[in-house]
Write a protein that holds these residues in place. Structure first.
Motif, PDB file in Angstrom:
ATOM      1  N   VAL A   1       2.653   3.287  -8.487  1.00 36.22           N
ATOM      2  CA  VAL A   1       3.285   4.587  -8.285  1.00 36.22           C
ATOM      3  C   VAL A   1       3.390   5.264  -9.649  1.00 36.22           C
ATOM      4  N   THR A   2       2.837   6.455  -9.739  1.00 33.89           N
ATOM      5  CA  THR A   2       2.880   7.223 -10.982  1.00 33.89           C
ATOM      6  C   THR A   2       3.496   8.586 -10.689  1.00 33.89           C
ATOM      7  N   VAL A   3       4.560   8.883 -11.399  1.00 33.92           N
ATOM      8  CA  VAL A   3       5.259  10.151 -11.211  1.00 33.92           C
ATOM      9  C   VAL A   3       5.095  10.993 -12.472  1.00 33.92           C
ATOM     10  N   SER A   4       4.474  12.141 -12.309  1.00 33.03           N
ATOM     11  CA  SER A   4       4.241  13.027 -13.458  1.00 33.03           C
ATOM     12  C   SER A   4       5.382  14.027 -13.585  1.00 33.03           C
ATOM     13  N   SER A   5       5.665  14.393 -14.825  1.00 30.11           N
ATOM     14  CA  SER A   5       6.774  15.342 -15.055  1.00 30.11           C
ATOM     15  C   SER A   5       6.305  16.776 -14.987  1.00 30.11           C
TER      16      SER A   5
ATOM     17  N   SER B   1       0.838  -1.191   0.000  1.00 31.58           N
ATOM     18  CA  SER B   1       0.000   0.000   0.000  1.00 31.58           C
ATOM     19  C   SER B   1       0.876   1.244   0.000  1.00 31.58           C
ATOM     20  N   GLY B   2       0.227   2.381  -0.248  1.00 32.36           N
ATOM     21  CA  GLY B   2       0.936   3.649  -0.167  1.00 32.36           C
ATOM     22  C   GLY B   2       1.263   4.302  -1.499  1.00 32.36           C
ATOM     23  N   GLY B   3       0.967   3.614  -2.584  1.00 32.12           N
ATOM     24  CA  GLY B   3       1.243   4.203  -3.882  1.00 32.12           C
ATOM     25  C   GLY B   3       0.293   5.341  -4.212  1.00 32.12           C
ATOM     26  N   GLY B   4       0.541   5.992  -5.331  1.00 31.93           N
ATOM     27  CA  GLY B   4      -0.314   7.087  -5.747  1.00 31.93           C
ATOM     28  C   GLY B   4       0.315   7.880  -6.863  1.00 31.93           C
ATOM     29  N   LEU B   5      -0.302   9.022  -7.132  1.00 38.48           N
ATOM     30  CA  LEU B   5       0.181   9.938  -8.163  1.00 38.48           C
ATOM     31  C   LEU B   5       0.931  11.079  -7.483  1.00 38.48           C
ATOM     32  N   VAL B   6       2.135  11.339  -7.944  1.00 36.04           N
ATOM     33  CA  VAL B   6       2.958  12.380  -7.339  1.00 36.04           C
ATOM     34  C   VAL B   6       3.735  13.100  -8.436  1.00 36.04           C
ATOM     35  N   GLN B   7       4.031  14.350  -8.205  1.00 33.34           N
ATOM     36  CA  GLN B   7       4.814  15.113  -9.174  1.00 33.34           C
ATOM     37  C   GLN B   7       6.297  14.763  -9.061  1.00 33.34           C
ATOM     38  N   SER B   8       6.996  14.976 -10.138  1.00 38.22           N
ATOM     39  CA  SER B   8       8.442  14.761 -10.140  1.00 38.22           C
ATOM     40  C   SER B   8       9.085  15.553  -9.002  1.00 38.22           C
ATOM     41  N   GLY B   9       9.971  14.898  -8.271  1.00 38.55           N
ATOM     42  CA  GLY B   9      10.609  15.513  -7.124  1.00 38.55           C
ATOM     43  C   GLY B   9       9.906  15.236  -5.809  1.00 38.55           C
ATOM     44  N   GLY B  10       8.723  14.658  -5.895  1.00 39.64           N
ATOM     45  CA  GLY B  10       7.939  14.381  -4.700  1.00 39.64           C
ATOM     46  C   GLY B  10       8.364  13.112  -3.993  1.00 39.64           C
ATOM     47  N   SER B  11       7.606  12.768  -2.941  1.00 39.88           N
ATOM     48  CA  SER B  11       7.926  11.617  -2.106  1.00 39.88           C
ATOM     49  C   SER B  11       6.691  10.759  -1.866  1.00 39.88           C
TER      50      SER B  11
END
Length: 121
Positions: free
Chosen positions: A117-121, A7-17
């Motif tokens: 986990v999805t990291v957006s640029s 658990s704990g995944g999600g959408l986050v911006q580049s540079g995030g945690s």
């Protein structure tokens, strides 16, 4: 049956945690190496971090995450964590918790659902 629930995944911006958690059931993980793996679309699953058992666990990381990710464990909670900092778009994957392949526990386990986990640029 041994199970790992991520658990704990999600959408986050580049540079995030993000901080991922892996709760084990039907097994006491305290004597086993544990690991986080990930699989991006169209790519093979890769091990990104592992941690030894014991009072002074030793972490190990793939070159792609070294210096940005931290693996830890709380054996009292039967849980393994992955703290991910300075996230990059190339970290976008489904993350799974499971012992490393060389562990005697590995053949007794299966892949769980993972956490996206999805990291957006």
């Amino acid at each position: 049956q041994v199970q790992f629930v991520e658990s704990g995944g999600g959408l986050v911006q580049s540079g995030g945690s993000l901080r991922l958690s892996c709760k084990a059931s039907n097994i006491n993980i305290r004597i086993y190496n544990m690991a986080w793996h990930r699989q991006a679309p169209g790519k093979e699953r890769e091990l990104v971090a592992s941690i030894t058992p014991g009072d002074f666990p030793i972490p190990n990381y793939s070159d792609s995450v070294k210096g940005r990710f931290t693996i830890s464990r709380d054996d009292a909670k039967n849980t393994v964590y992955l703290q991910m900092n300075s996230l990059k778009p190339e970290d976008t994957s489904v993350y799974y918790c499971r012992p490393p392949r060389h562990s005697p526990l590995y053949p007794k386990t299966t892949w769980g659902q993972g956490t996206q986990v999805t990291v957006s640029s």
